[in-house]
Design a protein around this motif. Structure first.
Motif, PDB file in Angstrom:
ATOM      1  N   ILE A 104       0.845  -1.200   0.000  1.00 25.30           N
ATOM      2  CA  ILE A 104       0.000   0.000   0.000  1.00 25.30           C
ATOM      3  C   ILE A 104       0.881   1.251   0.000  1.00 25.30           C
ATOM      4  O   ILE A 104       0.579   2.244  -0.665  1.00 25.30           O
ATOM      5  N   GLY A 105       1.998   1.171   0.723  1.00 25.57           N
ATOM      6  CA  GLY A 105       2.960   2.274   0.720  1.00 25.57           C
ATOM      7  C   GLY A 105       3.488   2.533  -0.682  1.00 25.57           C
ATOM      8  O   GLY A 105       3.629   3.698  -1.106  1.00 25.57           O
ATOM      9  N   PHE A 106       3.773   1.462  -1.425  1.00 20.27           N
ATOM     10  CA  PHE A 106       4.227   1.593  -2.808  1.00 20.27           C
ATOM     11  C   PHE A 106       3.198   2.362  -3.628  1.00 20.27           C
ATOM     12  O   PHE A 106       3.530   3.296  -4.364  1.00 20.27           O
ATOM     13  N   LYS A 110       3.693   6.027  -5.427  1.00 21.88           N
ATOM     14  CA  LYS A 110       3.485   6.137  -6.878  1.00 21.88           C
ATOM     15  C   LYS A 110       2.350   7.114  -7.179  1.00 21.88           C
ATOM     16  O   LYS A 110       2.416   7.880  -8.147  1.00 21.88           O
ATOM     17  N   GLY A 111       1.318   7.094  -6.350  1.00 26.30           N
ATOM     18  CA  GLY A 111       0.207   8.026  -6.533  1.00 26.30           C
ATOM     19  C   GLY A 111       0.661   9.469  -6.419  1.00 26.30           C
ATOM     20  O   GLY A 111       0.233  10.335  -7.200  1.00 26.30           O
ATOM     21  N   VAL A 112       1.533   9.743  -5.443  1.00 26.96           N
ATOM     22  CA  VAL A 112       2.086  11.098  -5.279  1.00 26.96           C
ATOM     23  C   VAL A 112       2.910  11.470  -6.510  1.00 26.96           C
ATOM     24  O   VAL A 112       2.836  12.605  -7.004  1.00 26.96           O
ATOM     25  N   GLU A 113       3.677  10.513  -7.013  1.00 25.25           N
ATOM     26  CA  GLU A 113       4.467  10.748  -8.244  1.00 25.25           C
ATOM     27  C   GLU A 113       3.563  11.100  -9.421  1.00 25.25           C
ATOM     28  O   GLU A 113       3.834  12.043 -10.165  1.00 25.25           O
ATOM     29  N   TYR A 114       2.501  10.316  -9.589  1.00 29.96           N
ATOM     30  CA  TYR A 114       1.564  10.579 -10.695  1.00 29.96           C
ATOM     31  C   TYR A 114       0.914  11.947 -10.553  1.00 29.96           C
ATOM     32  O   TYR A 114       0.784  12.692 -11.527  1.00 29.96           O
ATOM     33  N   ALA A 115       0.510  12.291  -9.331  1.00 31.35           N
ATOM     34  CA  ALA A 115      -0.139  13.584  -9.103  1.00 31.35           C
ATOM     35  C   ALA A 115       0.798  14.723  -9.477  1.00 31.35           C
ATOM     36  O   ALA A 115       0.395  15.702 -10.129  1.00 31.35           O
ATOM     37  N   ALA A 116       2.071  14.600  -9.089  1.00 27.83           N
ATOM     38  CA  ALA A 116       3.061  15.632  -9.410  1.00 27.83           C
ATOM     39  C   ALA A 116       3.263  15.726 -10.922  1.00 27.83           C
ATOM     40  O   ALA A 116       3.375  16.823 -11.480  1.00 27.83           O
ATOM     41  N   ALA A 117       3.302  14.580 -11.590  1.00 27.31           N
ATOM     42  CA  ALA A 117       3.484  14.567 -13.050  1.00 27.31           C
ATOM     43  C   ALA A 117       2.300  15.228 -13.748  1.00 27.31           C
ATOM     44  O   ALA A 117       2.482  16.040 -14.667  1.00 27.31           O
ATOM     45  N   PHE A 118       1.093  14.902 -13.305  1.00 33.95           N
ATOM     46  CA  PHE A 118      -0.100  15.477 -13.933  1.00 33.95           C
ATOM     47  C   PHE A 118      -0.195  16.976 -13.674  1.00 33.95           C
ATOM     48  O   PHE A 118      -0.651  17.739 -14.520  1.00 33.95           O
ATOM     49  N   ASP A 119       0.276  17.418 -12.490  1.00 38.44           N
ATOM     50  CA  ASP A 119       0.304  18.851 -12.176  1.00 38.44           C
ATOM     51  C   ASP A 119       1.233  19.611 -13.126  1.00 38.44           C
ATOM     52  O   ASP A 119       1.020  20.782 -13.420  1.00 38.44           O
ATOM     53  N   GLN A 120       2.269  18.902 -13.600  1.00 31.00           N
ATOM     54  CA  GLN A 120       3.219  19.513 -14.539  1.00 31.00           C
ATOM     55  C   GLN A 120       2.725  19.403 -15.987  1.00 31.00           C
ATOM     56  O   GLN A 120       3.434  19.799 -16.910  1.00 31.00           O
ATOM     57  N   GLY A 121       1.547  18.858 -16.165  1.00 31.72           N
ATOM     58  CA  GLY A 121       0.987  18.731 -17.507  1.00 31.72           C
ATOM     59  C   GLY A 121       1.502  17.528 -18.280  1.00 31.72           C
ATOM     60  O   GLY A 121       1.325  17.431 -19.496  1.00 31.72           O
ATOM     61  N   ILE A 122       2.139  16.596 -17.567  1.00 27.28           N
ATOM     62  CA  ILE A 122       2.676  15.401 -18.227  1.00 27.28           C
ATOM     63  C   ILE A 122       1.525  14.431 -18.510  1.00 27.28           C
ATOM     64  O   ILE A 122       0.683  14.176 -17.652  1.00 27.28           O
ATOM     65  N   SER A 123       1.504  13.910 -19.724  1.00 32.83           N
ATOM     66  CA  SER A 123       0.475  12.941 -20.117  1.00 32.83           C
ATOM     67  C   SER A 123       1.079  11.951 -21.106  1.00 32.83           C
ATOM     68  O   SER A 123       2.259  12.056 -21.464  1.00 32.83           O
ATOM     69  N   LEU A 124       0.263  11.008 -21.555  1.00 35.86           N
ATOM     70  CA  LEU A 124       0.736  10.020 -22.529  1.00 35.86           C
ATOM     71  C   LEU A 124       1.207  10.683 -23.822  1.00 35.86           C
ATOM     72  O   LEU A 124       2.057  10.139 -24.529  1.00 35.86           O
ATOM     73  N   SER A 125       0.647  11.854 -24.127  1.00 40.55           N
ATOM     74  CA  SER A 125       0.988  12.532 -25.386  1.00 40.55           C
ATOM     75  C   SER A 125       2.063  13.609 -25.212  1.00 40.55           C
ATOM     76  O   SER A 125       2.420  14.284 -26.171  1.00 40.55           O
ATOM     77  N   SER A 126       2.598  13.766 -23.993  1.00 40.49           N
ATOM     78  CA  SER A 126       3.616  14.799 -23.753  1.00 40.49           C
ATOM     79  C   SER A 126       4.879  14.555 -24.567  1.00 40.49           C
ATOM     80  O   SER A 126       5.445  15.466 -25.156  1.00 40.49           O
ATOM     81  N   SER A 127       5.325  13.317 -24.553  1.00 41.90           N
ATOM     82  CA  SER A 127       6.536  12.940 -25.283  1.00 41.90           C
ATOM     83  C   SER A 127       6.569  11.424 -25.393  1.00 41.90           C
ATOM     84  O   SER A 127       5.806  10.722 -24.707  1.00 41.90           O
ATOM     85  N   THR A 128       7.466  10.917 -26.217  1.00 43.50           N
ATOM     86  CA  THR A 128       7.605   9.454 -26.347  1.00 43.50           C
ATOM     87  C   THR A 128       8.032   8.853 -25.018  1.00 43.50           C
ATOM     88  O   THR A 128       7.535   7.804 -24.599  1.00 43.50           O
ATOM     89  N   PHE A 129       8.965   9.536 -24.336  1.00 43.37           N
ATOM     90  CA  PHE A 129       9.427   9.028 -23.041  1.00 43.37           C
ATOM     91  C   PHE A 129       8.271   8.955 -22.049  1.00 43.37           C
ATOM     92  O   PHE A 129       8.098   7.941 -21.360  1.00 43.37           O
ATOM     93  N   HIS A 130       7.495  10.026 -21.946  1.00 43.29           N
ATOM     94  CA  HIS A 130       6.399  10.040 -20.982  1.00 43.29           C
ATOM     95  C   HIS A 130       5.330   8.998 -21.319  1.00 43.29           C
ATOM     96  O   HIS A 130       4.701   8.437 -20.415  1.00 43.29           O
ATOM     97  N   MET A 131       5.131   8.743 -22.590  1.00 47.34           N
ATOM     98  CA  MET A 131       4.194   7.688 -22.983  1.00 47.34           C
ATOM     99  C   MET A 131       4.667   6.345 -22.421  1.00 47.34           C
ATOM    100  O   MET A 131       3.882   5.592 -21.834  1.00 47.34           O
ATOM    101  N   PHE A 132       5.972   6.067 -22.572  1.00 49.66           N
ATOM    102  CA  PHE A 132       6.512   4.811 -22.043  1.00 49.66           C
ATOM    103  C   PHE A 132       6.497   4.806 -20.526  1.00 49.66           C
ATOM    104  O   PHE A 132       6.111   3.808 -19.904  1.00 49.66           O
TER     105      PHE A 132
END
Length: 196
Positions: A104-106, A110-132
């Motif tokens: 659950i800690g994991f 990871k949820g905090v990481e995703y939230a931070a990424a989405f706050d920065q506007g990162i999505s599947l279409s941001s870049s090839t790297f972000h898609m992967f």
């Protein structure tokens, strides 16, 4: 009876831990992840500068904490299986509970990481790297959730005394699946977060 026959009969027979079906399932899952990792590595080789730049935005500390959480969870699962094998299933169910807390800690990290990424506007279409990055880590994230569901069922089974030296099949099958989830992360973390 000859001396050699006695030695052979005294040698414990080796067996596959858990059910054969779970090993086919794990094999199929590992093939899927291997294909994903191969596609990532192949694409990265053609976009090294782009991938290196995007990787700098990842939180390696969070990835390292999650690695520690999964390794700890796997060690705790081993303790639980050993306890059940020794006839201490009810008493050693606590090890599975501790493993569940780590899992659950994991998910939380990871949820905090995703939230931070989405706050920065990162999505599947941001870049090839972000898609992967998002696809690979979310695919693994879903496997952790399934692994936790399995561990909860096993924990309840251990508390009920369902597993013991004469019946380890379900417990060992579930433990094998959890170890697969851990193994995949041990490849995913350096591949996506660390290797430049």
């Amino acid at each position: 009876m000859s001396h050699h026959t006695l030695i052979l009969s005294a040698t414990p027979s080796r067996r596959l831990a858990g059910d054969l079906a779970i090993w086919f399932f794990i094999g199929a899952e590992l093939v899927a992840f291997a294909a994903f990792f191969g596609a990532y590595a192949f694409t990265r080789a053609s976009h090294v500068a782009e991938f290196n730049l995007a990787q700098q935005g990842l939180n390696c500390d969070a990835g390292a904490v999650n690695t520690l959480l999964l390794l700890t969870a796997s060690a705790l699962v081993v303790r639980a299986v050993q306890g059940a094998l020794a006839g201490r299933a009810r008493a050693d169910a606590v090890w599975l509970l501790a493993a569940i807390v780590c899992g659950i800690g994991f998910l939380g990290v990871k949820g905090v990481e995703y939230a931070a990424a989405f706050d920065q506007g990162i999505s599947l279409s941001s870049s090839t790297f972000h898609m992967f990055y998002l696809s690979l880590t979310f695919f693994h994230f879903m496997h952790v959730i399934l692994g936790l569901v399995i561990l909860v069922v096993l924990w309840a089974g251990m508390r009920a005394g369902r597993y013991g030296p004469q019946d380890m099949n379900g417990l060992e099958s579930g433990a094998a699946y959890w170890h697969m989830v851990d193994l995949v992360w041990l490849i995913l973390f350096p591949l996506v977060y660390v290797i430049h």
